[in-house]
Design an enzyme around this catalytic site. Sequence first.
Site, short mmCIF file in Angstrom:
data_model
loop_
_atom_site.label_atom_id
_atom_site.label_comp_id
_atom_site.label_asym_id
_atom_site.label_seq_id
_atom_site.Cartn_x
_atom_site.Cartn_y
_atom_site.Cartn_z
CE LYS A 94 -4.67 0.86 2.08
NZ LYS A 94 -5.21 0.55 3.40
O1 G3P Z 1 -8.49 1.10 4.33
C1 G3P Z 1 -8.37 2.43 4.86
C2 G3P Z 1 -9.92 3.07 4.91
O2 G3P Z 1 -11.00 2.02 4.51
C3 G3P Z 1 -10.04 3.97 6.06
O3 G3P Z 1 -11.35 3.95 6.41
O4 G3P Z 1 -13.08 4.79 8.12
O5 G3P Z 1 -10.73 5.26 8.64
O6 G3P Z 1 -12.05 6.40 6.79
P1 G3P Z 1 -11.73 5.40 7.46
#
Ligand code: G3P
Length: 225
Positions: A94
Site C-alpha cells: 500500500k
Molecule cells: O483502508 C483504509 C480506509 O478504509 C479507511 O477508512 O473509516 O478510517 O476512513 P476510515
Amino acid sequence: MGGDYLKIGDIMEFFVDSADTELIKKAYSMGLCDGCTTNPSLIKQAGKDHKKVVQEISSLIPGPISVEALSETAEGMVKEGEEYITWGKNIVVKIPMCPEGMKAVKILSKKKIRTNVTLIFSPLQALIAAKAGATYVSPFVGRLDDIGHVGMDIIAQIKDIFVQYDFETKILAASIRHPTHVLEAALIGADVATVPPDILFKLSNHPLTDSGMKKFLEDSKAWKK
Ligand code: G3P
C-alpha cells in the site's frame, strides 16, 4: 449506469478492512473475505506486532493483503515493499498518493510487485496512480462524505476514466461507513469494496428474513409433534 461496463466474468470482491484476525477468520468462513486491507491505524487497534499480524492474516486467507509502506521517500517505500512481500505470498504494497509514492509505484510495478495506492480523494489522483502502474486504487468514500462531498461520485468518475482508457487497475472502494456504500459501489461497478467487519456482517441481514425464518420454524412444529 455503471453496471453496463461490467464484462462477463467480473465479480465484485469484498475485502475486510481490519487487522483483527478473529474477525477476518469469521468473515472468511462466511465467504465474505476475498482479501484484506490494513493500515497503520488498524494495526495499532489490533495491538500486535506489524509483521506478526500480517503473517498471521496471510496464513488465514489466500486473497490479497494490503500492507502500508511508511517511508516518505520512494526509495524507502520500495525497500519496505520488498521486505513486505517476504512476509507472505499474497502481500500487496500500500503506497500513499503523493509524488514519492508514484515514483515507488512505477519501480514496484516494473518489479512485478502489486501495489494499492491509498488516500485517493479525486479522480485525477486515481488516473495518475493507474498511469504509474498501480494494481489497485483506493478512493476514500466516507472521509469525503465527512467533509460534505459525495464520496461515491469519485468512484463513478474513476470508473468512467478507467473504462475510457481500458486501465487494468482495479477500483477498491475504501472508507466504507454503511451497507449503502457497498450497494452504491456495486451498482457503479467498483472491483472491490473493503469493508469494516461490523458493516460486512450487516450486509446479509434483513428483518423480514429473520421474521420469515421464525414463522417457518414455528409452522414446521405442526408436523414435527
Ligand atoms: O483502508 C483504509 C480506509 O478504509 C479507511 O477508512 O473509516 O478510517 O476512513 P476510515
